[in-house]
Motif scaffolding. Structure first.
Motif, PDB file in Angstrom:
ATOM      1  N   PHE A 281      -2.618  -1.412  15.390  1.00  0.00           N
ATOM      2  CA  PHE A 281      -2.097  -0.358  14.512  1.00  0.00           C
ATOM      3  C   PHE A 281      -3.103   0.795  14.580  1.00  0.00           C
ATOM      4  CE2 PHE A 281      -0.933  -4.476  12.760  1.00  0.00           C
ATOM      5  CZ  PHE A 281       0.416  -4.346  12.477  1.00  0.00           C
ATOM      6  N   GLY A 282      -2.755   1.863  15.254  1.00  0.00           N
ATOM      7  CA  GLY A 282      -3.723   2.941  15.415  1.00  0.00           C
ATOM      8  C   GLY A 282      -4.957   2.410  16.117  1.00  0.00           C
TER       9      GLY A 282
ATOM     10  N   SER B 264       1.440   0.700   7.187  1.00  0.00           N
ATOM     11  CA  SER B 264       1.781   0.465   8.594  1.00  0.00           C
ATOM     12  C   SER B 264       2.405  -0.909   8.785  1.00  0.00           C
ATOM     13  CB  SER B 264       0.520   0.573   9.454  1.00  0.00           C
ATOM     14  OG  SER B 264      -0.145   1.794   9.231  1.00  0.00           O
ATOM     15  N   GLY B 265       2.094  -1.842   7.904  1.00  0.00           N
ATOM     16  CA  GLY B 265       2.648  -3.181   8.005  1.00  0.00           C
ATOM     17  C   GLY B 265       2.198  -4.042   6.846  1.00  0.00           C
TER      18      GLY B 265
ATOM     19  N   ASP C   2       3.347   4.783   3.248  1.00  0.00           N
ATOM     20  CA  ASP C   2       2.098   4.911   3.999  1.00  0.00           C
ATOM     21  C   ASP C   2       1.660   3.604   4.655  1.00  0.00           C
ATOM     22  OD1 ASP C   2       1.462   7.698   3.412  1.00  0.00           O
ATOM     23  OD2 ASP C   2       1.118   7.024   1.352  1.00  0.00           O
TER      24      ASP C   2
ATOM     25  N   SER D  21      -7.729  -0.356   5.227  1.00  0.00           N
ATOM     26  CA  SER D  21      -7.382   1.025   5.575  1.00  0.00           C
ATOM     27  C   SER D  21      -8.358   1.592   6.575  1.00  0.00           C
ATOM     28  CB  SER D  21      -7.375   1.916   4.321  1.00  0.00           C
ATOM     29  OG  SER D  21      -6.418   1.479   3.379  1.00  0.00           O
TER      30      SER D  21
ATOM     31  N   LYS E 173      -5.114   6.883   8.852  1.00  0.00           N
ATOM     32  CA  LYS E 173      -3.731   6.812   8.383  1.00  0.00           C
ATOM     33  C   LYS E 173      -3.133   5.415   8.515  1.00  0.00           C
ATOM     34  CE  LYS E 173      -2.699  11.695   9.247  1.00  0.00           C
ATOM     35  NZ  LYS E 173      -1.803  12.658   9.950  1.00  0.00           N
ATOM     36  N   THR E 174      -3.937   4.460   8.943  1.00  0.00           N
ATOM     37  CA  THR E 174      -3.481   3.076   9.050  1.00  0.00           C
ATOM     38  C   THR E 174      -3.808   2.334   7.766  1.00  0.00           C
ATOM     39  OG1 THR E 174      -3.772   3.020  11.448  1.00  0.00           O
ATOM     40  CG2 THR E 174      -3.725   0.903  10.311  1.00  0.00           C
ATOM     41  N   HIS E 175      -2.784   1.772   7.134  1.00  0.00           N
ATOM     42  CA  HIS E 175      -2.955   0.997   5.902  1.00  0.00           C
ATOM     43  C   HIS E 175      -2.180  -0.306   6.049  1.00  0.00           C
ATOM     44  CE1 HIS E 175      -4.699   4.542   4.015  1.00  0.00           C
ATOM     45  NE2 HIS E 175      -3.677   5.234   4.494  1.00  0.00           N
ATOM     46  N   LEU E 176      -2.874  -1.416   5.971  1.00  0.00           N
ATOM     47  CA  LEU E 176      -2.269  -2.731   6.153  1.00  0.00           C
ATOM     48  C   LEU E 176      -2.407  -3.544   4.874  1.00  0.00           C
ATOM     49  CD1 LEU E 176      -3.766  -3.495   9.687  1.00  0.00           C
ATOM     50  CD2 LEU E 176      -1.429  -2.733   9.168  1.00  0.00           C
TER      51      LEU E 176
ATOM     52  N   THR F  46       9.180  -1.688   5.380  1.00  0.00           N
ATOM     53  CA  THR F  46       7.895  -1.920   6.037  1.00  0.00           C
ATOM     54  C   THR F  46       7.961  -3.179   6.893  1.00  0.00           C
ATOM     55  OG1 THR F  46       6.862  -1.032   4.021  1.00  0.00           O
ATOM     56  CG2 THR F  46       5.408  -2.078   5.642  1.00  0.00           C
TER      57      THR F  46
END
Length: 265
Positions: A109-110, A51-52, A49, A19, A22-25, A75
């Protein structure tokens, strides 16, 4: 702030969460969809929430929750083309979610760049991941018989290294597994032993790694105490003292910041 934590890590199932803002992988989904959602809820997150989902390979202990999850949540799923093909064969309706990536390709991602890297495991297209953020780098390497040269170079010195320490060789050789399974695990397309993990950990810490999190420990052929002892002794003999921990097999770990200090959040 970038954090990584394991949600489960071992032969029975694997999943981790990286994390930043706001990017959560989610890395792998080898536990049930219910457990994934429960773990996210504990962190005040939901599947929306994410991102991938980043998949290392298609073995069940890394994808067990996907079949149910994809029926509920759209997702995107990132993996190698070979793993993408296997998932499309096995999981009805997954094709629109698949985002195949070539080895050594990176996606952003972000403010998190994720690069997919090769491993040597007994399935096509198995992979490790490297994450680069403004705070530093995280390496994620499990399910490999040895450290592939280009992957070792890419992960060397990562601020946080999540590293397979699957088995103790003597425990495996004298244990209850059938001969062919032992041969597979010990082979170049199997799993890293405690000794192999220790050797790469020393090399990586010398290059700058500050936190080593041992992962994917076998329940039959290893113990957290033995894995930690083996790796710690090798590090101490080299005059090195990073933060060293073993990921819990069936529960969520603490979160690790890129500064190398575990935090409660």
């Amino acid at each position: 702030m970038t954090t990584i934590r394991t949600l489960a890590s071992g032969s029975a199932g694997n999943a981790s969460l990286l994390s930043r803002g706001k990017t959560h992988l989610l890395i792998d989904m080898g536990i049930s969809c219910r457990r994934i959602c429960q773990s996210l809820a504990e962190l005040t997150l939901s599947p929306e929430d994410l991102s991938g989902i980043l998949i290392t390979h298609e073995h069940t202990d890394h994808i067990a929750g996907l079949a149910t999850y994809i029926k509920k949540y759209p997702t995107p799923i990132y993996c190698t083309p070979a793993v993408s093909r296997q998932l499309s064969y096995r999981l009805a309706g997954v094709e629109p979610l698949l985002r195949p990536m070539e080895l050594e390709e990176a996606i952003t991602f972000g403010e998190v760049e994720a690069m997919i890297l090769p491993t040597s495991h007994d399935c096509q297209g198995s992979a490790a991941w490297r994450f680069t953020t403004p705070e530093g780098r995280v390496g994620y390497l499990t399910d490999t018989g040895y450290v592939v040269e280009e992957t070792g170079r890419a992960l060397l010195g990562a601020d946080i290294l999540v590293l397979e320490s699957n088995h103790d060789v003597d425990m495996l050789r004298t244990g209850p597994y059938p001969y062919l399974l032992k041969k597979r695990i010990l082979g170049e397309e199997g799993h890293l032993s405690n000794d192999a993990a220790a050797a790469f950990a020393v090399e990586s810490v010398r290059a700058g790694t500050r936190t080593v999190l041992l992962a994917h420990l076998s329940e039959q052929n290893n113990t957290p105490e033995l894995a930690l002892l083996t790796v710690r002794q090798a590090l101490e003999e080299a005059g090195l003292s990073p933060l060293l921990a073993a990921a819990p097999r069936k529960t969520m770990s603490v979160a690790y910041r890129l500064e190398g200090v575990p935090c409660s959040g």
